[in-house]
Motif scaffolding. Structure first.
Motif, PDB file in Angstrom:
ATOM      1  N   ARG A  26       0.843  -1.204   0.000  1.00 53.65           N
ATOM      2  CA  ARG A  26       0.000   0.000   0.000  1.00 53.65           C
ATOM      3  C   ARG A  26       0.873   1.246   0.000  1.00 53.65           C
ATOM      4  O   ARG A  26       1.912   1.296   0.643  1.00 53.65           O
ATOM      5  CB  ARG A  26      -0.924   0.009   1.211  1.00 53.65           C
ATOM      6  N   SER A  27       0.423   2.252  -0.694  1.00 52.28           N
ATOM      7  CA  SER A  27       1.205   3.482  -0.808  1.00 52.28           C
ATOM      8  C   SER A  27       0.908   4.483   0.303  1.00 52.28           C
ATOM      9  O   SER A  27       1.624   5.467   0.456  1.00 52.28           O
ATOM     10  CB  SER A  27       0.939   4.135  -2.162  1.00 52.28           C
ATOM     11  N   LEU A  32       4.374   3.664   9.082  1.00 50.90           N
ATOM     12  CA  LEU A  32       3.967   2.305   9.435  1.00 50.90           C
ATOM     13  C   LEU A  32       4.673   1.270   8.566  1.00 50.90           C
ATOM     14  O   LEU A  32       4.845   0.123   8.977  1.00 50.90           O
ATOM     15  CB  LEU A  32       2.445   2.163   9.315  1.00 50.90           C
ATOM     16  N   ARG A  33       5.126   1.673   7.395  1.00 45.78           N
ATOM     17  CA  ARG A  33       5.831   0.765   6.486  1.00 45.78           C
ATOM     18  C   ARG A  33       7.046   0.146   7.185  1.00 45.78           C
ATOM     19  O   ARG A  33       7.358  -1.028   6.976  1.00 45.78           O
ATOM     20  CB  ARG A  33       6.260   1.497   5.217  1.00 45.78           C
TER      21      ARG A  33
END
Length: 63
Positions: A26-27, A32-33
């Motif tokens: 998700r972009s 949080l990535r």
């Protein structure tokens, strides 16, 4: 704990891996990535350690 009960617990964790992979694509994750990437690395480490510790108890179908 028996190898079978450990395998069941590892299987439960491994089953969540695909959800994390989809989430990582998700972009809109922002910072949080980093957490998602770390969780994936830790799951991969766990699976590798399980394979090394219990080579006769395959979990190849879980990855």
């Amino acid at each position: 704990m028996t190898p079978t009960s450990i395998k069941d617990k590892v299987a439960a964790i491994a089953s969540k891996r695909s959800s994390l992979v989809q989430l990582s694509l998700r972009s809109d994750l922002g910072n949080l990535r980093i957490d998602v990437t770390q969780a994936l690395e830790e799951i991969d480490d766990l699976l590798q350690e399980f394979k090394n510790t219990f080579p006769d108890c395959p979990i190849d179908d879980l990855v």
